[in-house]
Structures are given as C-alpha cells and as structure tokens.
Design a protein around this motif. Structure first.
Motif: not given
Length: 1618
Positions: A1382-1396
C-alpha cells in the motif's frame, strides 16, 4: 614738599599721561626671555633707565627685597619651579610703581622615545585591516612646543601639533592609524618628537627606532572572478591563473582527483575540470573549468576536380577552440560554395578559418570539367583552283578538346592544332578538294561535331590588281625601308594572317617569301595594304622631323616642358604635430647639372625665403607652408620643384552619437562619428564596428566639417583646410529586435600613405549601446480566440505581449459584464467579447477573445446518483432490520423499572469567610541632626577687604570695587588698574574704583596699603571677564537619511567665547541632555571651539530633534547670563522593516468565513509590500502593495508577504489550514434516512415471500432445503467478481457488522421461511457498491512538498488509504510501481536532471478506479557566479550624476524564488524579485541599480547578493551567493571646512595661520592671492603660516578637475589700548 613743587609734579604727571609716556615702565630686562633646562641655573638682570626710589624681584625662587639700586639681577642656581613667574618692580617718584615680567620657559626633553603597534608579533599585519601605531613620549615640558612627526620610509605622512597648555612635564602618546596594503610590505615607520624653543632656546629632536611591517594578504587568485578559464595551448596553469599572496602560498592543482603540474605546458587534451587549492595567510579552494584554446587548423585538398552541374563532395576539416569561423573567398571576394559547380566557378579559392586567437588561410584550386561546346567558326568556303583556303574549327571545354577531321585525303591538305583551335589548310586547291569536311571535338566528358562544305571553282577567272601587284611591290620595298626606324615592333605572322582572313579579302598576308634567286618579293595580295602603310609612314616622318627641328631651334619641345634638374630628399615629408627632433628637407641639383647651378633657395607660401639647400619644418604651426625649392641654372634659367609636405595631428577625441532619439525596428536611423582636432582632415577614414567586428553600413555619408555654414562653401570641404578641424561621418542603418543591446563604435584612421606612420594612427570611440524599439506582439498561444467558460467557474484570460518599450496591456469589454482585472490578467465569469490591446510608443495591436458560456451538468448528475444510492441503502437497512427482528431477535418487555439514584458529594467553598484584620500602629521616630559650625577668623597677610571679594563682568560692561581695611595703622591705601588708579586721603581706610567699560581680558585691580609698621602690602581682586558666543551652529546641515547602527559625528561650533575654561556644551535630544562636554584652556581672550558628538543612529532618535547649547559656568551665579542655543536638527533614521506581529502565523479557514492577512511592518523608508500566493487563480494580485490583505479567493495554503525598503527586506509566512467541518447537519440527515429505511425494511420483511416476491400472506418452512449453504458462493459467481466480494468481506472493516448480519439473515431464511437468495444478493450488491463508490483519491504523499538542492538525494513516500491493484510513480527518473504493498517510494540518490514533477498514481478495485497526485518538487541550484559592474562607464564617478550598476547572475534555478539584494557597505539599498518568471531550469538574470553618488560614498563598496527564498520546506538559512565588491570612487568638487570668510586681527610680529583646508576628490590644489602688492610669493599649501603678513585681503583658491572654489581671509591691524 612745597606747594610749588607739588604743582610742578602734578603738571608734569598730567603732561606725561597725555603724551603716553606714563604708559611705559622704565625697566629694561636682559634678557627679556630665557629658556632653561630643568635644574640649570638662570640669571636675568633688571635695570632702570632713570633714578628710582627702589627696585626688587618677586619670585617663588630667588626673590629679593626692595633695594635702592638702579640694576638688580635675579639668579637661581637650580631652577625647578615649573610655574615660576618672576617680576621685577621699581618705585618711582612720586609714589608710583611699575613692573616687568621676563618670560621664563623651563623645559625638559627625553633622550629617546618609543614606538609600538597593534599588529601581531614581528610586525605582521593583514591587508585591509585597521591598525594603529603609538609613539610614547615621556616626561616632556612644555608639551605645547612639541611637534610629533610620523614617517613612512623617508616621507612624512602625519604631523601632530599638541594643544596642551600645561607647563609641567607630561607623558604624551601620539597615535597613527594605518590600513596597510600589499605595497606597504617591508615599509618602516618611525616617529620624531621635536621640541621647538627657538629663537631663545634650542630645537631638540628625538627619534624612535624604525618599526618594520610585514603585510600578509591572499592567497589572491588572479582568475577568481569566474569559474571558467581559457588558457592558450602551450601555456601553463601557473601563467593562466596566477596565485599571489604573502606568505607565499602553497598551490596545488588537481584534476579528477590526481595532482596536475601547474608548470607543464597544456595541450588541447588537458581541458577539463580542475580544483585549485592555495594555502597561505588563509586557505581557499576553487573549482575551475579550463578550456585549452588553440588556433584554427584546416585540412583541405590542394586541388579538387568537379563535374559541371553535378553535386560535389568538397569538404575541409576545420578544428580549433573556440570553434573557428570559416569563410570562402574567390578573387578577394567572399563567396559561398554552391551545391554544384559551373564552368565559371573554376579558379583558385581560399578558405579562411579565424578565431580570436589567429586566422589561417588555405588555398584550393577548383577545376570544373565540362564537355565540348558546339563547334563555331566552321563555315562553308569557296576557293579557286590553285588558291588556298582555311577552315577553322573551335570549341570550348575543360579539359581542352581533341580535334579530328573527316574528309577526302589529299596531299595539299594540312591540319594545325594551336591554342585550342584546329585549322585545316588547303593550298593549291584542286577539284579533289571539293566536298564536306567534318570536325570532331571530344574530351573525357563528351563529344561534338560540325561540318562545312568547300567549293572549288575553275582557273580561267580574271585575277584583279595586275597594276596593283607592281605598285605593291614598289611600296613594299619602300615600306620596309621607311617603316623600320618608326615601327620597330615585329609583326606576328599568325595574327596578321588571321586578320587577313577575317576581312575576307582573299589576300594571303603571310609577308614576303624568298624566291629561288634569294631576292625578296612582295606578293600581290599586299598591294593595297603596303601602299597605305607607306603613305602614312611618310606623313608621320615629316611631322616628326618638323618637331625635332623646332625643338633644336628654341630649346623647348612643342608639347612637353623640361623637368627642373633638382632633387629633394625626401621627396615627401610627413611630420607629427609638435614632434621632437629636427626634420629637414635637402634640395640638391642633379649630378649632371651641378656645374651650371647659380643659386638655390627655399620659399614658403607666406613668402618667407630661406637661403640654402635645407628647409626645417616648424611642427607647431606649419600646417600649410607649401615649401618650394627654387634653383637658377646657366642654361635653362630658373625652375622650381615643390616639396610634398604634410603636418598631421591625431584627433583630440572620437565620439559616437545617434542622430535621432530612439531606434525603431526596420526604420532607418543614423549614427554620427565626431572627430575633433584632426589634421589633415582629408586623410581621415572612418571604420565602423559592431561589437568587435567591422561592418559596412547601409549608406555612408561623406566626411563633413562639423558646424559648417552652408553659405561658406570653401570651408565645408575637408580637403581645403590642412589645419586641425572637427569633422564627422554619418551612416545609415536598419536594425531589428535581435540587435537590441548591440554596441556600435567608430574608429578614426589617419591614412598618410607609405611615407606616414605605419600602422596608420587611429583612435576608437567609446561604445554606444543601442536599444531597438519594436511594436507589441501578443502571445496568442496563451490567448485563443474562443474560450469556453462553465457557469460558476472563473476563467483566467492572460494577455502577454512582447515589445520594446514594454507594452501597456489594456482590456476592453462591454459595460454590462463585470470581470476582475489585474494587470495583464482578466478573470471572467460570463460570456462576452473581450478585447486585449497592447500598446507602446511604436505601435498598438489588439486581440479579440470570444468567451462562450457552458453549463456544467456534472454536479447535478453526481448529486442525483448520490441521492439514489442513499435511498437504496436506507431501504435495504430498513428491510433487513425488520426481518432480523422477526426471525432472530428475542422480545423483551420492561415492567416496573427501578431507578438507581446515584449518591454524590457536594463540595462547598467558603467565599464569604471574613478574615480577622488587625490594625498595626507605627510610632513616628524623629531623627534630629544638630551640629555646630565654629571657626577662627583667617588673618590675611595684607589687612585689606575688597567688596566684592571676586567679580565676574561681561566684556564692555562697567565695573566698581571698594577696598577697605580694618587696621588703624594706615598711612595710605589705593587701587591700581590698567584703566587708572584711585588713592585715599591720609588716614582714610577705604578707597573705591569705578571703570566705565571693561575691555581688557586680563583685568585684575590691585589694592595696596602702606602700613605704618609693616610697610606696603597688596592684594589682587580676581576678576573674570566673559563674553557669550556670537553664534552656536550645528553641522552637518541635515541629519536626514541616517542608517541605523552606523555612527555619525555631529559638530557644534561655538564662535568667539571667553573664557574657554568656563565653557560647557550640552547636547540635547528634545528636553533630554545626551552629552556634556567641558573645555580646558588658559586663554582668556575669545576663541572658537568645536564640540563633537558621536551619534549611533537608532530608530528612536526620530522622537525629538537634536540641538546643542553653549553655557558659561562660574563659581557664583551671574544674573541674566544667557545660554546660546543652536538651531535644532530633525533626525531621520533609515532602518529595515520589522513586523508588528510574529514573523509566521497560522490561521484556520472556516466555511463561510474570511481571513485577513496582516503584514504590517515598521520601517523607513515606508516598506513596500509584495505577496506570493499558493494558487494560480490568486496571483492576479500578487504584486499588490498592501500591508493588510484579504485575498479575493479564499483558499488554504502558504502565503508569503515580503516587506522591503532600501535598508532590507523581511518575509512573513501565513499558513492557512481548513478548519474541521461541522457534521451535525450530515448526522441529522443520516439519522433520518436510517429511520426511514428501518420502517421500509419492516414493511418489506413482513410482505416478502421465500421466492422473493411481495405478499402479505406469510409462507411456512419447506422441508428438504439446506440451511447451511454458504452465502458467498453464489454471490461470487453470479453478481460480482470474487475479488470484489473478498474485498467487501475482509478489506473493509466498516462492513464487517453488515456481513455478519447478512450471514445470520441467510441462515434464518434457509431455516424458517427460506426466502429466495436473489433478494439477498441484490441487496448485498447495492450495499457493497454504495460502500466503495463514494470514496475520493486516497493517495497521500509524505512529504507533499519537497525542496532539494541540485545533486542532492531525495525520497518521497506515496501511500494508499484503501486497497489498490497497482501503485506507482510516473517519472523520467527512478520510476517505480508495486502490486502488493500500500506504499511505494520514489528515490533518487543524486537529482541532477531538470524533470517534470513526479506523479504518484493508483489503480484501485473500486471507483474512482484510477487517480493521481502530483508531487510539488522544487529543484534548486545556487548560481555559478554573481558579478557586478558599471554599465557604459569606466573610471571614477562624479558626484550628482546618475549611473547604472549591473548585477549578473549565472545559472540559477528556479528563478521565481530568487531575490537580488543590493548592498552599500552593510546596508541594503534595493532588492528585486523574479516571481513573474516560470522557468524551472537554470537561467541567467540581471538587475540594474541606479545610483547618484555623493561625496560621502567615496570609497563605498557595492555588492550584490543572490538569495533563494524557498519557503518553509527549504533551507532555514536561504542559500546566498555574493558578488565581489565594487569599490566606488567618487569625484567631488572642493568644499572648505569653514566656507565663510574669516576676519583675523593682526598682531605685529606674531605668527598667524590662515587655514584654507578643503576636502575634494581629486585632492584639491591650492593657490593664494593677496591684495597687498608687496606681499611675497605665496606657497601652494592649504595652510599659510607667516609672521610677516600685512593687513589686507588674502584669497585662497582650492581647485581640482571638477571645480574651483575660493575663500577670503581679511587680516586687520589690531590697535593696542593706551
């Protein structure tokens, strides 16, 4: 003494008084003044010029009694009294006394003085820090004669004159403040103390030891202004980015974590990211992106062959960094290579690859091959038998064609191929030569053919010209004999033959041929031509002979003049204006004519004649001398030869300016280049630049003389004047909007030919920045022509327009509609036609929007469905409850219920209790202090009493004193003063003295008494003469604009007050005394004093004005003594905004209520408010300037209010949350519905048959029907999928009681009356769908808003509140999903992209089947660099002028959260935000600060700070990047410290100082002028000190590059009183 003698004495005394003799005392002191070292002996001789009755010395040491002598010496063996004041007095007949006081100066001086510093040990100082040196001088007297001089190296930097009247030894410390720079390293400081006792005493000097300083600074990275560094290939890191500092820093370069050699030459492969670490006085670390620059390199084939009209593959590889610009040239003109070549493209091409480093040229030979063209010049011919004929076959091709002929082969036919042409020669034609001749031309590309026919005619035909043959032979011989001297050129045979064939005369002009006898014979086909040539030759010969005879007879040629045989070296002279060195022109005769020379001289246009062979140019004024060398020869006479002389001068200035006010797109405008003071103007060329590149304008006007009058046409041509002129050149341009911001400049070149300077002198103008105006363009992508609007829902119409100047947006609409307008946004609620117009000073455009109103039926449908579901549920519950009650539930009845009365305890409070009060009595005790003052009378050495015992009198007022004595042994007594004396009669014990006007500052009447027993004694009355100040003024004139926290010095100037020792100055704020200053001094005469009050500005200082008052304080009250007050100064303090309420507030939004946001802040200047709203629909009022705001659309969220002024800004956050809803009405509706459902259920249960039909006759139990069948089996298979049933059974806990009830109901139906399963299934299905269909999107993001830095990790958890089939994240990076949890995680170690922004989505089992939640993600990046620079200006600024400072921010995101703050020193002066921008990726922005500097801002530092305000979720301390400070150098005109004229009294022989000190930048230069013609030459210094000044007016002028200002000093002679 007889009466006659008394009368004579009285008469003589009156006469002496009238003539002034009595004013002088006949005492001579030798020496009159002495200078004595402490402890040394001293001697002063006192002598009288005439006989005296007695003489004596009064002194604390060495005094003598009255002696009857004419001279007496005062001697002290060891003088130690610092305050000694000896006086020599004499008694003169009759009964008078006078005295003279020698000047005694007792001094002591130290042998050594010491120097110390506030620096670190070893004299180490940090650059830019403030330090002080102290010079300690111990035990020196008198200190007022001491001057302390500070030296930096050998130059004196400061002089201190000590103003301390103390005569006793003191310890004095002189302080020098310094701010060292790196250039001061190794400099020595020392101090000198000079005791100047001249002319009577010595001049003593003591010097301290030298103090050597070491200045630490850095490390300073020369390339620190940018993180990008360009280094040429072959250079080193050390040279490209030099690091300096003291101590010498340790520098370490790293690339990719590995050390790099800074001294190794770089190659192009070494480009990349480097880390620089430098450790010295401090430690710095800098990341640098290094690009290795190398020049262009071109690789091309030397020769390229292409086929005409076919695509080619010619390519040249050009490499270099920066990327070179390539240009193709052919024959010196720029060309573009076509896709396919033609034959005209054949030639030599050059490709130029250029960059800022170098330019490379490479030559390519392009050869375009093509097939032969159609054959030309091949024509049908006719020939007689025995004659000859030529056939010519010509074709063009590349390569040259190969020719071949098809014909009937005979021996008399020859073929010649020459110069790409084939010729077929038929000689001695016969009948066999008649026929067709075909010529073929071919090469590797193609082949062509051409055919001609030859017709041979018979031989009986008459050949004309038999007589011509004979004449031709004769003329041929004559022609050969005559033509050879005049026609030496050889006739080309082939060309001659071709010309003969072209004329078609059938004459074969092949010249003469040799016959068998060896003689020359002219052919018959030469007859006519040879005869004409001979006749013409004869005529020409006769003319030449005639001219030659004429020239021999008179020595001249008929049409040409003889050149004068002289030579001028140099033949052209180009000389620079006012150049040093002699430039001569030498005139010499030709070597062959030197013996015939009689005279030679030079002559200029003005008629001046210079004998000799040399002429010297005057480079100061010879603009147009036109020198001519004249020579006289014996044979040819007098001749002249001019010298080409040019005196040139480079321009004084070159400037550029537009001819019109503004530049409009696609409209022609003109730029003018003004060149002043250039000569010769005709040699001036103008080159125009756009940026750093030259360009050729649309039109270029001729060079014109500036300010030329049309009626004087001779001066309008620059070629007519050789002296300096001011000329101008005008060009015409047409620009578009992309050219806005371009910089144009012009360069004046003085092209004086090869004899002039190389390269030609040039001067460049300052750049002119162009702003291109263009009409507005409305963005129709955001504003379509038709916009639908649902009733009740507002719609935003955003009208955005681009233009220069910024367009003004205006909405036009019908008056019957009431939209909401905010700037360029219009919020509409109803249909209509809305017109958006955008206008600026260029043009106006409009865009019409048609708003269509539509009805929204979705809420009505949803409401109907909801009501239907509720009604069905109520019916079900009602039926089920009745059925369950009748079949399962027991019946109870309540009879005689017992009521249980609970027991309770009641607590009572005794509030009416009275407390007993006891009166306390106090006994008053009195404390009596008694005392007895007793004393013994003090006996004065001289028994006199003066009334008053002391006096305070105003200068110029009257004064009286009475002196009496209680003694009976009085011979006589009297009062003496400088205004006269008074004597008492014999035996009288009192005497009085009255003075009408006291006008002497040192006034002290002396009362003396002649005692019969003790002799004479005296007592002096202490009198203080005072004068109130003429004026008390306060400066500076204004105290407005003070900055809170900064210190300011305020001066209170008191003019002409005496005595200074009684002066006190009180500083007031309103009625409160802030500070009191009292003055010390021994001067009794009026002086000018200044009191300085240091005010630290606080916001409370505005409550009352500040003023000062001067007051004279005496030991006894003085009636009617006024205090002099200055004018008051209102104080205005600038301080940043401060909120009245807490910084952050939390509010609740209830249904039907409105909230008000109070952002009131106190500040000066008055703060300006800006708001940021959480919802787009609210942003129409985002920039409203209100402190209290009620948003028109009340929505929850975080509101931010920023209050800002020139001193700073503060931001306050309001968090608005929704209040818990009141569900009372909803509970009442549900309760009513349940009750209605129960009633319906009971009725239905009573009438429901086992078959599921409605009947009021109740059936019984049927045997054989199973009672234990599970309820869920049929339900799963018939009504809904099993997974949905399972969801109802186990997934929704709230339905568990309902499930249990249905299970029991099913069993009961099976056991008793066996009601049909269809009814149960139908009821359960409706209930289940109702239970799960009304839920919303149950997705929760934790956290809901994320602020993350560029390159940092981020993780967000998405949870589902109900069972979900699929749960996942939709994102360009790290997308994830799950089907179990019932849960899911969005994880990025190093966010370097200018995404939506990522989206969490869920696919559910029940409606709504799918929904999503968008994460509010803010990815921020601090700027790479923040820099500050002036716009269109270099060098110092001038006070009062307006300037622009530009702050540029590189690569920052997101820009809408950016605030640029401008600081002057530590004070914020301006800020700007970029909330209107919406870009989420890094951008470059800038801000402009308008400054008008004042003199107080000289040396101020401006800096720009980029601050990212990211809200509560962002960093608590907003990320900031600060630019390097920009030091402001402000030029201002001189300003005198005391600008008003000064009037000074001149005392003869006294030294006087005229202080003309003024402040200014550049430092003023001083000059003095005097009205006295005999005054000696004045020195150019600020202060003029002299003892030989004469009365008169002295004018001091202080001047710098901006202005001159003068001040007058009026020196008046002072008259001594008698």
């Amino acid at each position: 003494m007889s009466e006659g003698t008394s009368f004579v004495g009285l008469f003589v005394g009156l006469l002496l008084s009238a003539t002034g003799v009595h004013a002088s005392c006949p005492i001579e002191l030798s020496p009159p003044s002495v200078v004595v070292r402490y402890g040394d002996s001293v001697a002063v001789n006192c002598s009288a010029e005439r006989p005296v009755e007695g003489m004596g010395w009064e002194a604390s040491e060495g005094g003598t009694a009255l002696e009857h002598v004419n001279h007496l010496t005062w001697t002290v063996a060891s003088l130690t009294d610092w305050t000694i004041a000896p006086s020599c007095f004499i008694n003169l007949p009759p009964d008078t006394q006078c005295s003279r006081d020698p000047t005694v100066i007792l001094y002591t001086f130290p042998e050594t003085i010491s120097i110390r510093s506030s620096s670190r040990s070893g004299g180490v100082m940090d650059e830019g820090m403030h330090y002080s040196f102290s010079c300690d001088i111990h035990n020196v007297a008198p200190v007022q004669n001491v001057t302390v001089m500070w030296y930096k190296g050998d130059a004196m930097v400061y002089r201190e004159i000590i103003d301390n009247p103390s005569k006793e030894p003191v310890n004095h410390t002189s302080v020098l403040s310094v701010t060292p720079t790196r250039e001061d390293n190794g400099v020595t400081f020392r101090c000198e103390a000079m005791l100047d006792l001249l002319p009577e005493g010595p001049q003593l000097i003591a010097s301290s030891q030298e103090f050597n300083i070491t200045v630490y600074y850095g490390p300073k990275v020369q390339c620190y202004l940018s993180e990008y560094l360009d280094i040429r290939e072959g250079e080193t890191l050390e040279r490209g980015c030099h690091v300096t500092g003291r101590p010498s820093p340790t520098v370490r370069w790293m690339k990719a974590g590995r050390p790099a050699d800074p001294n190794a030459p770089l190659s192009r492969s070494d480009a990349g990211r480097y880390t620089l670490e430098a450790e010295g006085a401090t430690f710095i670390r800098k990341e640098l992106s290094i690009q290795v620059l190398y020049g262009p390199e071109v690789k091309c084939p030397d020769t390229y062959t292409a086929v005409e009209d076919a695509p080619h593959n010619l390519s040249c590889d050009v490499i270099g960094y920066p990327i070179p610009e390539t240009i193709w040239y052919k024959d010196g003109e720029e060309v573009e290579l076509p896709e396919s070549f033609t034959r005209s493209d054949t030639g030599q091409y050059s490709i130029t690859a250029s960059s800022i480093l170098s330019s490379v040229d490479y030559t390519v030979d392009i050869n375009v091959v093509y097939p032969p063209s159609q054959i030309v010049e091949l024509e049908d011919s006719e020939v007689y038998v025995g004659s000859a004929v030529w056939l010519k076959c010509s074709s063009t091709s590349n390569p040259r064609p190969h020719y071949s002929w098809d014909y009937y082969r005979t021996a008399n036919v020859m073929v010649e191929n020459e110069d790409g042409v084939s010729r077929l020669h038929i000689h001695n034609a016969t009948a066999y030569n008649m026929g067709s001749y075909t010529c073929h031309a071919s090469n590797d590309i193609g082949k062509v053919s051409g055919t001609a026919r030859v017709t041979v005619k018979g031989g009986g035909r008459f050949l004309p010209g038999v007589a011509e043959d004979w004449l031709g032979a004769v003329l041929c011989v004559c022609s050969r004999s005559l033509a050879s001297p005049f026609y030496p050129k050889k006739v080309n045979k082939s060309s001659h033959e071709a010309e003969g064939r072209k004329e078609g005369s059938r004459r074969n002009l092949r010249g003469a041929r040799w016959n068998r006898r060896g003689s020359t014979e002219c052919r018959r086909d030469q007859l006519y031509a040879s005869s004409m040539d001979a006749l013409n030759s004869l005529r020409l010969l006769s003319v030449l002979l005639t001219l030659q005879l004429l020239s021999l007879s008179n020595g001249t040629a008929p049409s040409a003049s003889v050149e004068c045989p002289i030579e001028i070296t140099p033949d052209r002279m180009v000389v620079r204006y006012q150049s040093r060195g002699l430039r001569r022109a030498i005139c010499t005769p030709a070597s062959a004519d030197s013996t015939h020379l009689k005279e030679m001289y030079w002559q200029v246009a003005q008629g001046d004649k210079t004998n000799g062979t040399s002429w010297l140019a005057d480079t100061d004024q010879d603009w147009d001398p036109r020198p001519v060398c004249t020579a006289t020869f014996n044979v040819i006479g007098t001749c002249q030869k001019p010298l080409n002389f040019t005196l040139y001068k480079t321009p004084d200035s070159v400037s550029i300016r537009p001819m019109v006010g503004s530049v409009v797109e696609q409209r022609e405008f003109q730029l003018r280049c003004d060149i002043t003071g250039v000569a010769p103007a005709a040699s001036v060329g103008v080159r125009w630049y756009r940026g750093n590149e030259t360009f050729e304008p649309l039109r270029r006007g001729p060079l014109q003389v500036a300010d030329c009058q049309p009626e004087n046409a001779t001066t309008c041509d620059p070629g007519d004047v050789r002296s300096p002129l001011s000329v101008s050149s005008t060009i015409s341009l047409t620009l578009n909007r992309t050219d806005s911001g371009a910089e144009f400049s012009c360069e004046a070149l003085l092209d004086l030919g090869p004899e002039g300077p190389q390269p030609p002198p040039s001067m460049m103008s300052s750049p002119f920045n162009v702003t291109v105006y263009y009409k507005p363009v409305i963005n129709t992508t955001k504003l379509p022509k038709a916009v639908p609007v649902f009733r009740g829902y507002p719609e935003e119409l955003v009208c955005e327009a681009e233009g220069q100047p910024t367009p003004k947006i205006q909405w036009l609409y019908s008056p019957d509609v009431v939209p909401h307008v905010s700037g360029d946004t219009l919020v509409v609620f109803e249909a209509g036609v809305y017109n958006c117009s955008a206008s600026n000073q260029v043009d106006s455009v409009y865009h019409v929007v048609n708003v269509i109103l539509k009805e929204d039926y979705l809420p009505l449908i949803a409401g109907f469905v909801a009501v239907a579901v509720v009604a069905i549920s109520i019916v079900f519950l009602f039926i089920y409850s009745i059925y369950y009650k009748n079949t399962k539930m027991r019946r109870y009845s309540l009879k005689n219920p017992k009521v249980d009365t609970p027991s309770s305890n009641v607590a009572h409070n005794g509030w009416d209790m009275q407390l007993p009060m006891t009166k306390l009595s106090h006994t008053n005790r009195k404390c009596t202090v008694s005392g007895l003052f007793q004393g013994q009378p003090v006996t004065s050495p001289c028994p006199v009493q003066m009334n008053p015992p002391s006096a305070v009198v105003r200068f110029g007022d009257s004064f009286s004193v009475n002196c009496s004595s209680p003694s009976d042994l009085i011979e006589s007594m009297g009062l003496e003063s400088i205004y006269g004396s008074s004597m008492s009669s014999t035996g009288n014990s009192s005497v009085a003295l009255e003075v009408e006007s006291v006008r002497d500052w040192a006034f002290g009447p002396i009362c003396f008494l002649n005692h019969l027993r003790d002799g004479q004694c005296s007592q002096t009355l202490p009198v203080t003469v005072y004068k109130t100040p003429d004026m008390v003024s306060i400066s500076p004139p204004s105290l407005e604009g003070l900055v809170e926290g900064e210190s300011y010095s305020i001066r209170c100037d008191i003019l002409n007050v005496a005595p200074v020792s009684n002066l006190s100055v009180h500083w007031h704020r309103g009625d409160t005394i802030l500070y009191t200053e009292r003055f010390d001094g021994s001067s009794l005469s009026p002086v000018n004093k200044t009191s300085v009050f240091n005010l630290t500005a606080q916001r409370g200082d505005e409550e009352a004005p500040i003023w000062c008052e001067a007051q004279l304080d005496f030991w006894r009250p003085v009636p009617n003594l006024p205090t002099i007050k200055s004018e008051s100064r209102d104080v205005t303090v600038l301080y940043p905004p401060a909120f009245a309420e807490p910084n952050n507030e939390t509010l609740e939004l209830s249904d039907g209520s409105k909230f008000i946001l109070n952002c009131t802040a106190a500040g000066r200047p008055t703060p300006v408010y800006s708001w940021r709203f959480p919802h787009p629909i609210q942003r129409t009022n985002q920039n409203v300037n209100r402190s209290v705001l009620a948003p028109p659309v009340q929505l929850p969220g975080t509101y931010a209010c920023t209050a800002s002024n020139s001193q700073g800004s503060e931001t306050k956050y309001f968090t608005v949350t929704e209040a818990p809803r009141n569900r009372t009405v909803f509970a009442a509706l549900v309760g009513g519905g349940v009750f209605l459902g129960v009633v319906i259920f009971i009725v239905g249960l009573l009438s429901l048959t086992p078959e599921g039909k409605i009947s009021f006759g109740k059936g019984g139990y049927r045997k054989g029907r199973s009672t234990s069948a599970p309820i869920w089996g049929p339900f799963c298979s018939n009504i809904v999928p099993c997974r949905v049933a399972k969801l109802v059974q186990v997934g929704i806990p709230s339905l568990f009681p309902l499930s249990l009830a249905l299970s029991l109901l099913h069993r009961r139906l099976g056991a008793e009356n066996n009601m049909g399963d269809n009814f149960i299934k139908w009821i359960l299905t409706l209930c289940m769908f109702y239970s799960v269909s009304g839920e919303g999107c149950s997705l929760i993001l934790k956290p809901s808003r994320v602020v993350v830095g560029f390159g940092e990790p981020v993780s967000v958890l998405c949870e589902a509140a109900r069972p979900v089939r699929v749960l996942g994240w939709e994102s360009a990076i790290s997308a994830a999903h799950t089907q179990q949890d019932l849960s899911v995680q969005w994880k990025v170690d190093s966010l370097i992209d200018w995404i939506e922004e990522p989206i969490c989505y869920g696919v559910f089992f029940t409606a709504p089947r799918q929904c999503e939640e968008k994460l509010n993600l803010v990815l921020y990046k601090t700027p790479d660099s923040v820099s500050i620079r002036p716009v269109n200006h270099t060098g110092p600024m001038v006070e009062g002028k307006e300037y622009q400072l530009l702050c540029e921010v590189q690569n920052i995101a997101p820009v809408q959260y950016l605030t640029l703050r401008w600081y002057k020193g530590q004070t914020e002066v301006y800020n700007s935000s970029f909330s209107e921008l919406t870009s989420s990726s890094p951008v470059q922005v800038s801000s402009v600060l308008m400054v008008t500097p004042t003199k107080h801002e000289n040396g101020a530092q401006y800096r720009c700070v980029a601050e990212l305000e990211l809200g509560p979720e962002g960093p608590q301390t907003p990320p900031t990047v600060t630019s390097e400070p920009l030091d402001a150098s402000v030029y201002f005109s001189p300003a005198f410290l005391r600008p008003e004229p000064e009037v000074l009294d001149l005392v003869v022989g006294a030294e006087m100082t005229l202080d003309c000190t003024a402040t200014g930048n550049p430092t003023p230069v001083y000059s003095w002028q005097s009205s006295n013609p005999i005054e000696e030459r004045m020195e150019d210094e600020a202060a003029l000190t002299s003892s030989s000044l004469l009365p008169g007016t002295y004018t001091c002028t202080a001047s710098n590059a901006l202005e001159k200002k003068s001040k007058q000093f009026i020196v008046k002679a002072k008259t001594k009183g008698v």
